[in-house]
Design an enzyme around this catalytic site. Structure first.
Site, PDB file in Angstrom:
ATOM      1  N   CYS A 121      -8.541 -39.837  28.931  1.00  0.00           N
ATOM      2  CA  CYS A 121      -8.842 -41.258  28.741  1.00  0.00           C
ATOM      3  C   CYS A 121      -8.930 -41.674  27.277  1.00  0.00           C
ATOM      4  CB  CYS A 121     -10.135 -41.621  29.466  1.00  0.00           C
ATOM      5  SG  CYS A 121     -11.580 -40.657  28.981  1.00  0.00           S
ATOM      6  N   HIS A 122      -8.869 -40.744  26.364  1.00  0.00           N
ATOM      7  CA  HIS A 122      -9.036 -41.058  24.934  1.00  0.00           C
ATOM      8  C   HIS A 122      -7.960 -40.332  24.154  1.00  0.00           C
ATOM      9  CE1 HIS A 122     -10.941 -40.897  20.893  1.00  0.00           C
ATOM     10  NE2 HIS A 122     -11.507 -42.027  21.260  1.00  0.00           N
ATOM     11  N   PHE A 123      -6.867 -40.808  23.991  1.00  0.00           N
ATOM     12  CA  PHE A 123      -6.235 -42.029  24.438  1.00  0.00           C
ATOM     13  C   PHE A 123      -5.069 -41.644  25.340  1.00  0.00           C
ATOM     14  CE2 PHE A 123      -8.064 -42.892  20.282  1.00  0.00           C
ATOM     15  CZ  PHE A 123      -8.776 -44.055  20.512  1.00  0.00           C
TER      16      PHE A 123
END
EC number: 4.2.1.59
Length: 172
Positions: free
Chosen positions: A70-72
């Site tokens: 999720c990052h990124f």
């Protein structure tokens, strides 16, 4: 009685998160996913850059760690704030190791510098905490400098990490 060893396994760290390592009144580490280390490889009451205590811990890196998804998206990198939080976690863990009681809370940091990153291709993150001062009065507080290395290369530095142990956090 504090379980005071020079090193701790992942299971020991998980026990700390359940309140089993330093007793019912001792500080706890967070549980996964926020537990940011797999083992503590060295803890001493002397040593470090200021000869007032030293902690070294490690996190094994693999591409399946939760934050890479999720990052990124398309540019996976471990959030720098997680490395900073790991250093705060270790300051609080050390205070419990010394016999301190209370709930750990990060109180600040003087300066943080990021000069690199943790990618999913990395193998290991190493945290090094150099204690400058321990206050053991009404408030128990640790003051330390920290370093984060990825595969042996220094990528973050933090000066004046502060963590306190509180008997009552309702007014915090």
């Amino acid at each position: 009685m504090v379980d005071k060893r020079e090193s701790y396994t992942k299971e020991d760290l998980l026990a700390s998160g359940r309140g089993e390592l330093f007793g019912a009144k001792g500080p706890q580490l967070p549980a996964p996913n926020m537990l940011m280390m797999d083992r503590v490889v060295k803890m001493t009451e002397t040593g470090g850059n200021f000869d007032k205590g030293y902690v070294e811990a490690e996190l094994d890196i693999n591409p399946d760690l939760w934050f890479f998804g999720c990052h990124f998206i398309g540019d996976p990198v471990m959030p720098g704030c997680l490395g900073l939080d790991a250093m705060w976690q270790l300051v609080g863990f050390y205070l419990g190791w010394l016999g301190g009681e209370g709930k750990g809370r990060a109180l600040g940091v003087g300066e943080v510098k990021f000069t690199g990153q943790v990618l999913p291709t990395a193998r290991k993150v190493t945290y090094r905490i150099h204690f400058k001062r321990i206050v053991n009065r009404r408030l128990i507080m640790g003051l330390a400098d920290g370093e984060v290395l990825v595969d042996g290369r220094l990528i973050y530095t933090a000066h004046d990490l502060k963590v306190g142990l509180f008997q009552d956090t309702s007014a915090f």
